[in-house]
Design an enzyme around this catalytic site. Structure first.
Site, short mmCIF file in Angstrom:
data_model
loop_
_atom_site.label_atom_id
_atom_site.label_comp_id
_atom_site.label_asym_id
_atom_site.label_seq_id
_atom_site.Cartn_x
_atom_site.Cartn_y
_atom_site.Cartn_z
N CYS A 55 1.24 -1.03 0.32
CA CYS A 55 0.08 0.42 -0.18
C CYS A 55 0.88 0.95 0.33
O CYS A 55 1.85 1.59 0.95
CB CYS A 55 -0.75 -0.02 1.40
N CYS A 58 -0.31 3.43 3.57
CA CYS A 58 0.82 2.23 5.17
C CYS A 58 1.80 1.85 4.53
O CYS A 58 2.68 1.02 5.93
CB CYS A 58 -0.42 2.04 6.13
N CYS A 103 -6.88 -1.42 1.09
CA CYS A 103 -6.28 -1.49 2.58
C CYS A 103 -6.74 -1.95 3.80
O CYS A 103 -7.33 -1.55 3.96
CB CYS A 103 -5.25 -0.62 1.87
N CYS A 106 -5.20 0.34 6.08
CA CYS A 106 -5.29 1.79 6.32
C CYS A 106 -6.45 1.95 5.99
O CYS A 106 -7.30 3.57 5.77
CB CYS A 106 -4.47 2.51 5.68
N CYS A 128 -8.08 -5.17 -10.30
CA CYS A 128 -7.93 -3.42 -10.86
C CYS A 128 -7.70 -3.02 -9.55
O CYS A 128 -8.06 -2.24 -9.79
CB CYS A 128 -8.77 -2.94 -11.93
#
Length: 140
Positions: A55, A58, A103, A106, A128
């Site tokens: 991510c 984070c 995510c 976060c 995607c």
């Protein structure tokens, strides 16, 4: 996860902190559920043999490099996420039913997942994902 300044980055992180840590494009995608233009992302045509996509907000691990495939959709595509790394949410925006992916750590917007499109992958799914939502970490 934490920022360079020692701030814990997760779902409790304030939007003021995110605005300081992310540039305007990253903030739009990760925090406001924006989308980058197709074919423009830095990871769209990148196919590393090993490593992890994390991510961008984070740095939580999201996708193993070996799950990335060329779907021709204009965004990075993966057929599976690291277990527990991605949450799914029903998204009825734009008059259609889709499944948004975020995510787990976060809550940052990653993109959408599509099922049963006929890709010859083990899961028959296409995650995607916006390049602006992720960063690549090569294997050491």
């Amino acid at each position: 996860m934490s920022s360079d300044q020692g701030t814990k980055l997760d779902k409790s992180t304030s939007e003021d902190v995110w605005k300081k840590l992310l540039n305007a494009e990253e903030y739009n995608v990760l925090r406001e559920k924006g989308t980058e233009r197709p074919g423009t992302g830095e990871y769209n045509k990148m196919y590393p043999k090993s490593g992890v996509f994390v991510c961008r907000g984070c740095e939580a691990p999201l996708y193993e490099a070996n799950t990335k495939f060329d779907s021709g959709c204009g965004w990075p595509a993966y057929y599976d996420n690291i277990p527990g790394a991605v949450d799914r949410h029903e998204d009825n925006a734009f008059g259609m039913k889709r499944v948004e992916i975020t995510c787990t750590n976060c809550g940052g917007h990653l993109g959408h997942v599509f099922e049963n499109e006929g890709f010859k992958t083990p899961t028959n799914e296409r995650h995607c994902v916006n390049s602006l939502s992720i960063k690549f970490k090569p294997s050491e």
